[in-house]
Design a protein around this motif. Structure first.
Motif, PDB file in Angstrom:
ATOM      1  N   TRP A 115       0.785  -1.225   0.074  1.00 58.43           N
ATOM      2  CA  TRP A 115      -0.068   0.060  -0.007  1.00 58.43           C
ATOM      3  C   TRP A 115       0.857   1.022   0.124  1.00 58.43           C
ATOM      4  CZ3 TRP A 115      -0.139  -3.907   3.637  1.00 58.43           C
ATOM      5  CH2 TRP A 115       0.542  -3.594   4.875  1.00 58.43           C
ATOM      6  N   GLY A 116       1.994   1.296   0.616  1.00 62.45           N
ATOM      7  CA  GLY A 116       2.736   2.359   0.767  1.00 62.45           C
ATOM      8  C   GLY A 116       3.393   2.532  -0.840  1.00 62.45           C
ATOM      9  N   ASP A 117       3.890   1.650  -1.481  1.00 58.46           N
ATOM     10  CA  ASP A 117       4.317   1.627  -2.820  1.00 58.46           C
ATOM     11  C   ASP A 117       3.253   1.812  -3.876  1.00 58.46           C
ATOM     12  OD1 ASP A 117       6.635   0.543  -1.914  1.00 58.46           O
ATOM     13  OD2 ASP A 117       6.525  -1.055  -3.179  1.00 58.46           O
ATOM     14  N   TYR A 118       1.927   1.640  -3.475  1.00 58.65           N
ATOM     15  CA  TYR A 118       0.991   1.818  -4.437  1.00 58.65           C
ATOM     16  C   TYR A 118       0.616   3.349  -4.244  1.00 58.65           C
ATOM     17  CZ  TYR A 118      -3.695   2.656  -6.104  1.00 58.65           C
ATOM     18  OH  TYR A 118      -4.864   3.445  -6.911  1.00 58.65           O
ATOM     19  N   TYR A 119       0.334   3.951  -3.045  1.00 56.28           N
ATOM     20  CA  TYR A 119       0.100   5.351  -2.754  1.00 56.28           C
ATOM     21  C   TYR A 119       0.898   6.279  -3.159  1.00 56.28           C
ATOM     22  CZ  TYR A 119      -4.679   3.882  -1.338  1.00 56.28           C
ATOM     23  OH  TYR A 119      -5.944   3.456  -1.141  1.00 56.28           O
ATOM     24  N   TYR A 120       2.280   6.097  -3.106  1.00 58.37           N
ATOM     25  CA  TYR A 120       3.245   6.376  -3.514  1.00 58.37           C
ATOM     26  C   TYR A 120       3.213   6.843  -4.952  1.00 58.37           C
ATOM     27  CZ  TYR A 120       8.145   8.247  -4.314  1.00 58.37           C
ATOM     28  OH  TYR A 120       9.286   8.694  -4.685  1.00 58.37           O
ATOM     29  N   LEU A 121       3.198   5.987  -5.689  1.00 58.81           N
ATOM     30  CA  LEU A 121       3.118   5.991  -7.306  1.00 58.81           C
ATOM     31  C   LEU A 121       1.796   6.927  -7.833  1.00 58.81           C
ATOM     32  CD1 LEU A 121       4.096   2.496  -8.599  1.00 58.81           C
ATOM     33  CD2 LEU A 121       5.279   4.784  -8.710  1.00 58.81           C
ATOM     34  N   GLU A 122       0.755   6.531  -6.874  1.00 58.35           N
ATOM     35  CA  GLU A 122      -0.464   7.347  -7.227  1.00 58.35           C
ATOM     36  C   GLU A 122      -0.184   8.665  -7.080  1.00 58.35           C
ATOM     37  OE1 GLU A 122      -4.927   7.792  -5.418  1.00 58.35           O
ATOM     38  OE2 GLU A 122      -4.410   5.940  -5.692  1.00 58.35           O
ATOM     39  N   GLY A 123       0.385   9.074  -5.863  1.00 60.67           N
ATOM     40  CA  GLY A 123       0.602  10.453  -5.682  1.00 60.67           C
ATOM     41  C   GLY A 123       1.296  11.162  -6.651  1.00 60.67           C
ATOM     42  N   LEU A 124       2.365  10.279  -7.044  1.00 59.11           N
ATOM     43  CA  LEU A 124       3.143  10.983  -8.217  1.00 59.11           C
ATOM     44  C   LEU A 124       2.432  11.399  -9.573  1.00 59.11           C
ATOM     45  CD1 LEU A 124       6.556   8.838  -7.439  1.00 59.11           C
ATOM     46  CD2 LEU A 124       6.083  11.343  -6.756  1.00 59.11           C
ATOM     47  N   VAL A 125       1.708  10.244  -9.745  1.00 65.90           N
ATOM     48  CA  VAL A 125       0.852  10.400 -11.212  1.00 65.90           C
ATOM     49  C   VAL A 125       0.078  11.593 -10.943  1.00 65.90           C
ATOM     50  CG1 VAL A 125      -1.130   9.291 -12.263  1.00 65.90           C
ATOM     51  CG2 VAL A 125       1.105   7.947 -11.714  1.00 65.90           C
TER      52      VAL A 125
ATOM     53  N   ILE B 225       0.200  14.254  -9.282  1.00 62.38           N
ATOM     54  CA  ILE B 225       0.805  15.723  -9.524  1.00 62.38           C
ATOM     55  C   ILE B 225       1.284  15.873 -10.798  1.00 62.38           C
ATOM     56  CG2 ILE B 225       1.436  15.879  -6.979  1.00 62.38           C
ATOM     57  CD1 ILE B 225       4.403  15.326  -7.822  1.00 62.38           C
ATOM     58  N   HIS B 226       1.242  15.039 -11.599  1.00 62.01           N
ATOM     59  CA  HIS B 226       1.856  15.029 -12.813  1.00 62.01           C
ATOM     60  C   HIS B 226       0.722  15.012 -14.088  1.00 62.01           C
ATOM     61  CE1 HIS B 226       5.745  15.430 -12.184  1.00 62.01           C
ATOM     62  NE2 HIS B 226       5.813  14.486 -11.351  1.00 62.01           N
ATOM     63  N   ARG B 227      -0.613  14.400 -13.725  1.00 64.36           N
ATOM     64  CA  ARG B 227      -1.592  14.655 -14.529  1.00 64.36           C
ATOM     65  C   ARG B 227      -2.760  14.295 -13.819  1.00 64.36           C
ATOM     66  NH1 ARG B 227      -0.681   8.825 -17.892  1.00 64.36           N
ATOM     67  NH2 ARG B 227      -1.064   7.484 -16.194  1.00 64.36           N
ATOM     68  N   ASP B 228      -4.140  14.483 -14.644  1.00 62.93           N
ATOM     69  CA  ASP B 228      -5.443  14.019 -14.098  1.00 62.93           C
ATOM     70  C   ASP B 228      -5.318  12.757 -13.668  1.00 62.93           C
ATOM     71  OD1 ASP B 228      -7.921  14.915 -12.885  1.00 62.93           O
ATOM     72  OD2 ASP B 228      -8.953  14.465 -15.000  1.00 62.93           O
ATOM     73  N   TRP B 229      -5.976  12.386 -12.500  1.00 69.06           N
ATOM     74  CA  TRP B 229      -6.064  11.097 -11.827  1.00 69.06           C
ATOM     75  C   TRP B 229      -7.478  10.675 -12.463  1.00 69.06           C
ATOM     76  CZ3 TRP B 229      -3.409   7.080 -10.693  1.00 69.06           C
ATOM     77  CH2 TRP B 229      -4.248   6.017  -9.730  1.00 69.06           C
ATOM     78  N   ARG B 230      -7.418   9.301 -12.814  1.00 63.97           N
ATOM     79  CA  ARG B 230      -8.881   8.845 -13.039  1.00 63.97           C
ATOM     80  C   ARG B 230      -8.995   7.667 -12.181  1.00 63.97           C
ATOM     81  NH1 ARG B 230     -11.109  11.064 -18.569  1.00 63.97           N
ATOM     82  NH2 ARG B 230      -9.512  12.733 -18.951  1.00 63.97           N
ATOM     83  N   SER B 231      -9.734   7.734 -11.197  1.00 59.96           N
ATOM     84  CA  SER B 231      -9.944   6.840 -10.477  1.00 59.96           C
ATOM     85  C   SER B 231     -10.566   5.416 -11.157  1.00 59.96           C
ATOM     86  CB  SER B 231     -10.846   7.053  -9.079  1.00 59.96           C
ATOM     87  OG  SER B 231     -10.882   5.808  -8.288  1.00 59.96           O
ATOM     88  N   TYR B 232     -10.251   4.059 -10.848  1.00 62.22           N
ATOM     89  CA  TYR B 232     -10.825   2.766 -11.749  1.00 62.22           C
ATOM     90  C   TYR B 232     -11.741   2.210 -10.476  1.00 62.22           C
ATOM     91  CZ  TYR B 232      -6.622   1.072  -9.211  1.00 62.22           C
ATOM     92  OH  TYR B 232      -5.818   0.826  -8.121  1.00 62.22           O
ATOM     93  N   TRP B 233     -11.966   2.959  -9.315  1.00 63.14           N
ATOM     94  CA  TRP B 233     -12.945   2.414  -8.431  1.00 63.14           C
ATOM     95  C   TRP B 233     -14.586   2.781  -9.027  1.00 63.14           C
ATOM     96  CZ3 TRP B 233      -9.757  -0.597  -5.758  1.00 63.14           C
ATOM     97  CH2 TRP B 233      -8.575   0.159  -5.120  1.00 63.14           C
TER      98      TRP B 233
END
Length: 102
Positions: free
Chosen positions: A82-92, A94-102
């Motif tokens: 979960w740390g690795d996942y949310y770290y990557l999600e956070g980086l994404v 801040i660089h582009r619009d995040w589209r949740s898949y839930w």
């Protein structure tokens, strides 16, 4: 003092999500705080070589014994999924619009 990098990554993603639903100074405040957290994780925690770790974000915690939690220490100061996942999600985020898949 004990730190948990995974909780910082989760908090940063939460702040970025909140900022999407706000406007003006409030949105900017939460976005700036999330960016500060992610920068601190990159500078102080993130793995810089494959010899260092198989994960991306060390210093996470699965379970730590405390007065409120009588469990045995497990996964203290390690990478976790979960740390690795949310770290990557956070980086994404801040660089582009995040589209949740839930």
């Amino acid at each position: 003092m004990r730190r948990d990098s995974s909780s910082a990554a989760i908090a940063a993603c939460g702040m970025l999500e909140m900022a999407r639903h706000m406007t003006g100074e409030k949105a900017q405040y939460y976005e700036d705080m999330a960016k500060r957290l992610l920068l601190a994780l990159r500078k102080n925690c993130a793995v810089t070589s494959k010899e260092q770790s198989k994960g991306l974000l060390p210093h996470g915690t699965y379970a730590r014994k405390s007065d409120e939690n009588p469990c045995a220490d497990r996964g203290v100061d390690e990478c976790n999924t979960w740390g690795d996942y949310y770290y990557l999600e956070g980086l994404v985020r801040i660089h582009r619009d995040w589209r949740s898949y839930w």
